[in-house]
Design a protein around this motif. Structure first.
Motif: not given
Length: 367
Positions: A330-331, A337-355
């Protein structure tokens, strides 16, 4: 602005090689000037006096309007009311004092600390699904979330009130929706309520050393120096971000583990590493910072997995590796690819795996 007229006198010289006549024109905005030179063969020297009238053009008299909004940006009514209750941007302006008080505590920020308590309780190895233990855990979540995080967020808004009055004057404190005395009272009630509950949890757990209370005091002091002068750690990128990261990962984890067991050095080191990985500031520009962020997060988790494997906890290590893999995918798909544009999508998809990886680490250290 009325036109302005000036008379300027100067003396021109003509000699045997050239005569110089200077004409000055002031345009409406450009303010340009021109120099006109005429070459003449006249060998005589003469003096002449010229009067030049310079007229400033009429300028626009419209006053400069402030671009700072005086009221909250218009949003969908349903979403803005929800934002108000959660304490996030796009909140509706509210007159109900209790809703305003809730907004200042920013409930949206409570979730990571509540999860931290869950990880700490799991890491202790002594949590059981009994009414007493569940009640203790919920009390510790209230301590970490609504009380001490609420204290931290209200305190932060209090010390940001002057800059908010410029940038976001519609916020509760600068707008006058809640008085300064009411804000100060809320800060003290949340702080003393949190410290009091921490002391009660120590008594309930039968601690001879009030470890939960000490953690609460340490966290409260850290919150104060993060927001308040003269230190105001939030103004220092590295230290401020680490202080913020530790308050969201280390402190609730430590409180949960201390409540149900003993806080061990290896757990403290692991949680500090997670805090560092999650709190690196964007101090190197977007392109460099995005690689530092994902590198720190991935290296930390892979190092923890290696530690678990080396200490004989292979299944937990494999589980953690399984949770790191989708984060890396997901990174590359979003964040790099674009940390500003896709920040919300990345957080929503990757954070569950981190926690979930945090919980996996907590369960591994409980054995």
């Amino acid at each position: 602005m009325a036109a302005l007229v000036h008379s300027i006198s100067f003396t021109g010289f003509k000699n045997g090689n050239y005569s110089g006549t200077r004409s000055l024109f002031t345009g409406s905005h450009s303010g340009t000037s021109s120099l006109l030179l005429r070459l003449t063969p006249n060998p005589t020297l003469s003096l002449h006096r010229r009067n030049i009238r310079v007229r400033a053009a009429e300028t626009d008299t419209n006053p400069v309007e402030s671009t700072t909004p005086e009221k909250a940006p218009a949003k969908n009514e349903g979403s803005s009311n929800l934002n108000q209750l959660l304490g996030i941007k796009g909140a509706a302006q509210e007159t109900d004092k209790w809703k305003i008080r809730l907004q200042l505590t920013k409930p949206v920020t409570w979730a990571p600390l509540i999860w931290g308590v869950v990880c700490g309780a799991a890491s202790s190895g002594n949590f059981n699904w009994t009414v007493e233990d569940v009640t203790k855990a919920i009390a510790c979540m209230v301590l970490s979330g609504p009380l001490l995080t609420g204290y931290t967020q209200t305190l932060n808004d209090w010390y940001d009130r002057e800059i908010d009055a410029i940038n976001e004057p519609y916020r509760p404190i600068p707008s006058g929706a809640i008085s300064e005395s009411e804000v100060i009272t809320q800060i003290w009630v949340l702080l003393l309520g949190g410290l009091g509950l921490a002391a009660l949890l120590d008594v309930w757990a039968g601690h001879t050393v009030p470890s939960v209370f000490y953690i609460a005091v340490g966290g409260s002091i850290l919150s104060y120096i993060y927001s308040a002068p003269p230190l105001k750690l939030k103004q220092n990128g590295w230290i401020g971000n680490f202080a913020l990261g530790s308050s969201y990962i280390c402190l609730p984890w430590w409180a949960g583990q201390a409540l149900f067991g003993t806080l061990k050095p290896d757990v403290m080191v692991l949680t500090v590493l997670y805090s560092i990985a999650g709190s690196l500031p964007v101090a190197f520009g977007v392109d460099t910072a995005k690689w530092i962020c994902v590198g720190a997060i991935d290296i930390t988790q892979l190092s923890v997995a290696g530690y678990l494997f080396a200490t004989g906890k292979q299944y937990y290590a494999l589980a953690l590796l399984g949770l790191v893999t989708p984060q890396i995918i997901l990174q590359f798909q979003y964040f790099l690819k674009d940390p500003i544009k896709y920040d919300v999508k990345y957080q929503a998809s990757a954070q569950p795996f981190l926690v979930l990886g945090l919980l996996c680490t907590a369960l591994a250290t409980s054995h």
